[in-house]
Design a protein around this motif. Structure first.
Motif, PDB file in Angstrom:
ATOM      1  N   VAL A 245      27.596 -21.768 -38.481  1.00 49.25           N
ATOM      2  CA  VAL A 245      27.560 -20.823 -39.603  1.00 49.25           C
ATOM      3  C   VAL A 245      26.162 -20.213 -39.706  1.00 49.25           C
ATOM      4  CG1 VAL A 245      29.339 -22.087 -40.855  1.00 49.25           C
ATOM      5  CG2 VAL A 245      26.948 -22.602 -41.295  1.00 49.25           C
ATOM      6  N   ALA A 246      26.101 -19.031 -40.311  1.00 47.60           N
ATOM      7  CA  ALA A 246      24.839 -18.324 -40.469  1.00 47.60           C
ATOM      8  C   ALA A 246      24.016 -18.959 -41.580  1.00 47.60           C
ATOM      9  CB  ALA A 246      25.099 -16.856 -40.776  1.00 47.60           C
ATOM     10  N   ALA A 247      22.743 -19.249 -41.293  1.00 48.15           N
ATOM     11  CA  ALA A 247      21.848 -19.800 -42.308  1.00 48.15           C
ATOM     12  C   ALA A 247      21.212 -18.693 -43.141  1.00 48.15           C
ATOM     13  CB  ALA A 247      20.759 -20.647 -41.648  1.00 48.15           C
ATOM     14  N   ILE A 248      21.247 -17.451 -42.622  1.00 47.76           N
ATOM     15  CA  ILE A 248      20.721 -16.296 -43.363  1.00 47.76           C
ATOM     16  C   ILE A 248      21.663 -15.118 -43.133  1.00 47.76           C
ATOM     17  CG2 ILE A 248      18.308 -17.028 -43.108  1.00 47.76           C
ATOM     18  CD1 ILE A 248      18.054 -14.838 -40.923  1.00 47.76           C
ATOM     19  N   SER A 249      21.477 -14.078 -43.913  1.00 47.81           N
ATOM     20  CA  SER A 249      22.193 -12.825 -43.654  1.00 47.81           C
ATOM     21  C   SER A 249      21.425 -12.054 -42.598  1.00 47.81           C
ATOM     22  CB  SER A 249      22.301 -11.999 -44.939  1.00 47.81           C
ATOM     23  OG  SER A 249      23.059 -12.674 -45.911  1.00 47.81           O
ATOM     24  N   GLY A 250      22.148 -11.450 -41.658  1.00 49.86           N
ATOM     25  CA  GLY A 250      21.457 -10.710 -40.606  1.00 49.86           C
ATOM     26  C   GLY A 250      22.402 -10.245 -39.522  1.00 49.86           C
ATOM     27  N   GLN A 251      21.863 -10.108 -38.312  1.00 43.51           N
ATOM     28  CA  GLN A 251      22.640  -9.658 -37.159  1.00 43.51           C
ATOM     29  C   GLN A 251      22.918 -10.831 -36.226  1.00 43.51           C
ATOM     30  OE1 GLN A 251      20.586  -7.514 -34.203  1.00 43.51           O
ATOM     31  NE2 GLN A 251      22.405  -7.011 -33.031  1.00 43.51           N
ATOM     32  N   PRO A 252      24.186 -11.226 -36.063  1.00 44.86           N
ATOM     33  CA  PRO A 252      24.506 -12.304 -35.136  1.00 44.86           C
ATOM     34  C   PRO A 252      24.535 -11.781 -33.698  1.00 44.86           C
ATOM     35  CG  PRO A 252      26.517 -11.497 -36.139  1.00 44.86           C
ATOM     36  CD  PRO A 252      25.388 -10.711 -36.749  1.00 44.86           C
ATOM     37  N   TYR A 253      24.096 -12.635 -32.774  1.00 43.48           N
ATOM     38  CA  TYR A 253      24.181 -12.271 -31.361  1.00 43.48           C
ATOM     39  C   TYR A 253      24.228 -13.538 -30.519  1.00 43.48           C
ATOM     40  CZ  TYR A 253      19.186 -13.382 -30.729  1.00 43.48           C
ATOM     41  OH  TYR A 253      17.978 -14.022 -30.661  1.00 43.48           O
ATOM     42  N   VAL A 254      24.650 -13.376 -29.268  1.00 51.02           N
ATOM     43  CA  VAL A 254      24.787 -14.497 -28.343  1.00 51.02           C
ATOM     44  C   VAL A 254      23.838 -14.273 -27.172  1.00 51.02           C
ATOM     45  CG1 VAL A 254      26.369 -15.766 -26.848  1.00 51.02           C
ATOM     46  CG2 VAL A 254      27.188 -14.818 -28.999  1.00 51.02           C
ATOM     47  N   ASP A 255      23.018 -15.283 -26.840  1.00 48.30           N
ATOM     48  CA  ASP A 255      22.096 -15.128 -25.714  1.00 48.30           C
ATOM     49  C   ASP A 255      22.811 -15.442 -24.402  1.00 48.30           C
ATOM     50  OD1 ASP A 255      22.207 -17.898 -25.394  1.00 48.30           O
ATOM     51  OD2 ASP A 255      20.296 -18.269 -26.381  1.00 48.30           O
ATOM     52  N   GLU A 256      22.073 -15.380 -23.302  1.00 46.59           N
ATOM     53  CA  GLU A 256      22.665 -15.553 -21.980  1.00 46.59           C
ATOM     54  C   GLU A 256      23.227 -16.954 -21.767  1.00 46.59           C
ATOM     55  OE1 GLU A 256      19.697 -14.449 -19.185  1.00 46.59           O
ATOM     56  OE2 GLU A 256      19.875 -12.291 -19.601  1.00 46.59           O
ATOM     57  N   GLU A 257      22.745 -17.941 -22.520  1.00 50.70           N
ATOM     58  CA  GLU A 257      23.235 -19.314 -22.390  1.00 50.70           C
ATOM     59  C   GLU A 257      24.365 -19.624 -23.368  1.00 50.70           C
ATOM     60  OE1 GLU A 257      19.892 -21.881 -22.732  1.00 50.70           O
ATOM     61  OE2 GLU A 257      18.873 -21.059 -20.970  1.00 50.70           O
ATOM     62  N   GLY A 258      24.834 -18.602 -24.076  1.00 49.84           N
ATOM     63  CA  GLY A 258      25.961 -18.791 -24.981  1.00 49.84           C
ATOM     64  C   GLY A 258      25.592 -19.278 -26.360  1.00 49.84           C
ATOM     65  N   ARG A 259      24.304 -19.381 -26.676  1.00 53.12           N
ATOM     66  CA  ARG A 259      23.881 -19.853 -27.990  1.00 53.12           C
ATOM     67  C   ARG A 259      23.968 -18.722 -29.021  1.00 53.12           C
ATOM     68  NH1 ARG A 259      18.215 -22.421 -26.309  1.00 53.12           N
ATOM     69  NH2 ARG A 259      18.181 -20.348 -25.340  1.00 53.12           N
ATOM     70  N   VAL A 260      24.336 -19.098 -30.240  1.00 54.26           N
ATOM     71  CA  VAL A 260      24.497 -18.128 -31.324  1.00 54.26           C
ATOM     72  C   VAL A 260      23.223 -18.090 -32.159  1.00 54.26           C
ATOM     73  CG1 VAL A 260      25.888 -17.439 -33.303  1.00 54.26           C
ATOM     74  CG2 VAL A 260      26.961 -18.634 -31.392  1.00 54.26           C
ATOM     75  N   HIS A 261      22.708 -16.896 -32.406  1.00 51.64           N
ATOM     76  CA  HIS A 261      21.517 -16.696 -33.232  1.00 51.64           C
ATOM     77  C   HIS A 261      21.816 -15.648 -34.300  1.00 51.64           C
ATOM     78  CE1 HIS A 261      19.022 -18.629 -30.025  1.00 51.64           C
ATOM     79  NE2 HIS A 261      19.871 -18.007 -29.231  1.00 51.64           N
ATOM     80  N   VAL A 262      20.952 -15.597 -35.305  1.00 50.74           N
ATOM     81  CA  VAL A 262      21.041 -14.548 -36.328  1.00 50.74           C
ATOM     82  C   VAL A 262      19.664 -13.933 -36.496  1.00 50.74           C
ATOM     83  CG1 VAL A 262      21.571 -13.954 -38.708  1.00 50.74           C
ATOM     84  CG2 VAL A 262      22.927 -15.699 -37.546  1.00 50.74           C
ATOM     85  N   ARG A 263      19.564 -12.646 -36.249  1.00 49.54           N
ATOM     86  CA  ARG A 263      18.305 -11.928 -36.479  1.00 49.54           C
ATOM     87  C   ARG A 263      18.238 -11.483 -37.935  1.00 49.54           C
ATOM     88  NH1 ARG A 263      19.807  -8.792 -31.692  1.00 49.54           N
ATOM     89  NH2 ARG A 263      18.637  -9.495 -29.872  1.00 49.54           N
ATOM     90  N   ASP A 264      17.042 -11.588 -38.531  1.00 53.04           N
ATOM     91  CA  ASP A 264      16.897 -11.053 -39.883  1.00 53.04           C
ATOM     92  C   ASP A 264      16.476  -9.590 -39.843  1.00 53.04           C
ATOM     93  OD1 ASP A 264      14.381 -11.467 -38.932  1.00 53.04           O
ATOM     94  OD2 ASP A 264      13.624 -12.529 -40.682  1.00 53.04           O
ATOM     95  N   VAL A 265      16.234  -9.062 -38.638  1.00 50.51           N
ATOM     96  CA  VAL A 265      15.934  -7.646 -38.458  1.00 50.51           C
ATOM     97  C   VAL A 265      16.858  -7.096 -37.377  1.00 50.51           C
ATOM     98  CG1 VAL A 265      14.216  -5.944 -37.751  1.00 50.51           C
ATOM     99  CG2 VAL A 265      13.519  -7.897 -39.139  1.00 50.51           C
ATOM    100  N   LEU A 266      17.517  -5.991 -37.666  1.00 52.40           N
ATOM    101  CA  LEU A 266      18.402  -5.356 -36.696  1.00 52.40           C
ATOM    102  C   LEU A 266      17.643  -4.234 -35.992  1.00 52.40           C
ATOM    103  CD1 LEU A 266      21.156  -4.738 -35.398  1.00 52.40           C
ATOM    104  CD2 LEU A 266      21.663  -3.322 -37.389  1.00 52.40           C
ATOM    105  N   ILE A 267      17.591  -4.310 -34.656  1.00 57.41           N
ATOM    106  CA  ILE A 267      16.940  -3.273 -33.860  1.00 57.41           C
ATOM    107  C   ILE A 267      18.018  -2.357 -33.275  1.00 57.41           C
ATOM    108  CG2 ILE A 267      15.335  -2.805 -31.980  1.00 57.41           C
ATOM    109  CD1 ILE A 267      14.111  -4.483 -34.198  1.00 57.41           C
ATOM    110  N   ILE A 268      17.921  -1.061 -33.555  1.00 48.77           N
ATOM    111  CA  ILE A 268      18.899  -0.090 -33.054  1.00 48.77           C
ATOM    112  C   ILE A 268      18.190   0.875 -32.118  1.00 48.77           C
ATOM    113  CG2 ILE A 268      20.512   1.747 -33.661  1.00 48.77           C
ATOM    114  CD1 ILE A 268      20.832   0.423 -36.390  1.00 48.77           C
ATOM    115  N   GLY A 269      18.703   0.981 -30.894  1.00 46.19           N
ATOM    116  CA  GLY A 269      18.147   1.911 -29.917  1.00 46.19           C
ATOM    117  C   GLY A 269      19.130   3.007 -29.552  1.00 46.19           C
ATOM    118  N   GLU A 270      18.764   3.830 -28.579  1.00 40.98           N
ATOM    119  CA  GLU A 270      19.604   4.962 -28.177  1.00 40.98           C
ATOM    120  C   GLU A 270      20.975   4.508 -27.686  1.00 40.98           C
ATOM    121  OE1 GLU A 270      17.689   7.465 -25.371  1.00 40.98           O
ATOM    122  OE2 GLU A 270      16.072   8.072 -26.723  1.00 40.98           O
ATOM    123  N   GLN A 271      21.004   3.416 -26.899  1.00 39.21           N
ATOM    124  CA  GLN A 271      22.285   2.926 -26.372  1.00 39.21           C
ATOM    125  C   GLN A 271      23.201   2.469 -27.497  1.00 39.21           C
ATOM    126  OE1 GLN A 271      21.349  -0.060 -23.449  1.00 39.21           O
ATOM    127  NE2 GLN A 271      21.008   1.457 -21.840  1.00 39.21           N
TER     128      GLN A 271
END
Length: 550
Positions: A245-271
């Protein structure tokens, strides 16, 4: 037809017995030859195929003619005279013989039927009994047994029973409860989460199911592999009851090893902007590029854009908004902040901030509303449109020498002005959409009338599009009527608190003719240039009085 290759002849017989049983010679015909390298090559053909295919025996023919090259009758008479207990042997061959062959791994069982001299085919029960006697008790194909009897399938080895392989186990796995970044293609919304939201869940392992041989032996299965879910819980997450479960509000994502993280800052690029049109994030958003088009970006906290914002963009932030390159709204764009807005320039856009609005160069033909102050530095120009604030509007120059109509107002009711501006902005967008739809409908109707009956499929598509557009136009008309009523119901509420704030308009250099200045509801339209000055309500009234006397 099958081929067996071997180095020794004994290997050939071993293989024949393994495939067809000890009485293999009753099932198949064997041709043996030797290759140039000494390899023994055995060609195996079913006896039934060898004996009957391509030959038609007439009842009136002499048996000697059926088997060419031998006087078969004389040979048989001589052979029969040497057999002991002939009558017992004849009884043995009266009924059909059933040969059962079980594969080495006991996963398959075959039967071969040799027809009897009196009774040609066995019954189903006799076949099953023969199988059981040979130890075959599982996976018997009764439909195949029936086919063998009905079609009188003799002198051939037929698969009649199959074992069951063990079912593979299912290892424990993670089921993600959000769309991970590599799956964003075609989505309308960017992934975000709130504190306590379930992001992933471990699906427990499942053991495999044992199999069985045709002889009933159990084939053991394997156990499903498990893992510790905690090694997959990354930054700003925790494990609760086999869930991440998320410990904070933010952006969830999965790294290359399959671990789940939550960023407290969302980075948006051109892609990201190429893949997605809507971003709703509870934390801070940082956009690293220009934003041009019908995007919707909403941040729970601050929103920073390192580029130019243009077109029909709708930006909202629960904190501050910082736009490095400026805002060109083209009459459709909207920026709203519960904090302050800092922007290089504002052109043809609507900007609303509950606190302050800081502009680096100029405000042109825009609607700008601040809960505290609007300060325009640098070139410091306000030209055209409406600039409103509760406490202060500060600029170097307001209006221009050509008398372009420009409105500047302080001492406003912020909630009233904000709601009015939002409704008005939405009405403009709806009117634009309705106009576009009306044009499309006319074009579609004209095209529809030109289609002949032979284009019935196309006519159906045109009809469907016209109906959908007409329905959308009706929805827009209803929403416009609702917004009109809301706009009429809005009421300006003036309070004594605004007088205590002493709202002011500060002109650092020049205020040109054609500018309307309003302070706490008191308005004055300039007819000549004003030099640097700070105007509060009292000063505005005095200015009006002086000009009236002159």
């Amino acid at each position: 037809m099958e081929v067996i290759k071997a180095k020794e002849l004994t290997e050939v017989f071993d293989e024949l017995e393994k495939r067809y049983g000890k009485n293999w010679y009753e099932h198949v015909h064997v041709d043996i030859s030797t290759d140039a390298d000494g390899t023994i090559r055995v060609t195996i053909t079913p006896i039934a195929f060898r004996a009957f295919v391509g030959k038609e025996v007439k009842a009136t023919e002499d048996f000697h003619d059926v088997v060419a090259g031998k006087k078969m009758g004389e040979y048989l008479e001589e052979a029969v005279s040497k057999i002991e207990n002939l009558e017992e042997k004849l009884k043995e061959y009266e009924n059909p013989r059933i040969y059962v062959t079980v594969s080495e791994d006991e996963m398959k069982a075959y039967v071969t039927i040799i027809p009897g001299l009196e009774k040609e085919m066995p019954t189903i029960d006799e076949l099953i009994g023969a199988l059981n006697k040979s130890g075959v008790i599982f996976g018997i194909k009764k439909d195949v047994l029936e086919k063998i009897i009905n079609e009188k399938m003799t002198y051939q080895q037929i698969l009649v029973a199959e074992g069951k392989l063990p079912e593979a186990p299912v290892n424990a796995m993670i089921e993600y409860r959000f769309k991970i970044s590599r799956e964003l293609e075609g989505l309308d919304e960017f992934p975000s989460c709130t504190e306590g939201q379930v992001l992933a869940e471990k699906i427990p392992p499942k053991d495999g199911v044992p199999g069985r041989t045709v002889t009933g032996k159990e084939i053991p299965s394997q156990k499903g592999q498990d893992f510790d879910l905690r090694k997959y819980a990354g930054e700003n997450t925790k494990v609760v009851d086999n869930k991440i479960v998320a410990a904070i509000s933010g952006q969830p994502y999965v790294d290359e090893e399959g671990r789940v993280h939550v960023r407290d800052v969302l980075i948006i690029g051109e892609q990201d902007l190429e893949r997605c049109r809507k971003f709703d994030f509870p934390g801070t958003i940082v956009v690293t590029c220009n934003v041009d088009g019908p995007f919707r970006i909403s941040a729970g906290r601050d929103l920073n854009i390192n580029g130019v914002v243009s077109g029909s963009v709708k930006i909202k932030a629960g904190g501050d908004v910082y736009i490095k390159g400026g805002f060109f709204g083209r009459g459709r764009g909207l920026v709203m902040a519960d904090g302050s807005v800092t922007v290089q320039f504002i052109t043809e856009g609507l900007v609303i901030a509950k606190k302050d609005i800081y502009v680096g160069d100029y405000v042109m033909n825009s609607e700008v509303i601040a809960g505290r102050s609007v300060k325009v530095s640098g070139e410091g120009l306000i030209l055209g449109g409406n600039v409103k604030a509760v406490e202060l509007v500060e600029a170097r120059r307001i209006g221009n020498e050509f008398g372009v109509a420009t409105n500047v107002e302080v001492g406003i009711d912020f909630e009233y002005e904000t709601r009015k501006a939002e409704i008005t902005h939405r009405l403009k967008l709806l009117l634009d959409e309705m106009s576009d739809i009306s044009v499309y409908v006319l074009k579609l109707r004209a095209a529809y009338e030109k289609l002949s009956e032979s284009f019935s499929v196309n006519k159906d598509k045109f009809r469907s599009l016209i109906v959908q557009l007409e329905a959308r136009r009706e929805e827009i008309a209803n929403e416009i009527n609702e917004l009109r009523q809301k706009l009429k119901a809005l009421k300006f509420v003036s309070t004594q608190e605004m007088f205590k704030l002493n709202p002011r308009i500060i002109i650092k250099e020049t205020c040109f003719a054609g500018v309307t200045m309003t302070i706490l509801g008191e308005s004055y339209k300039t007819t000549f240039e004003l030099g640097p000055r700070a105007l509060n309500l009292q000063a505005l009234k005095e200015l009006k009085t002086q000009r009236t006397k002159k």
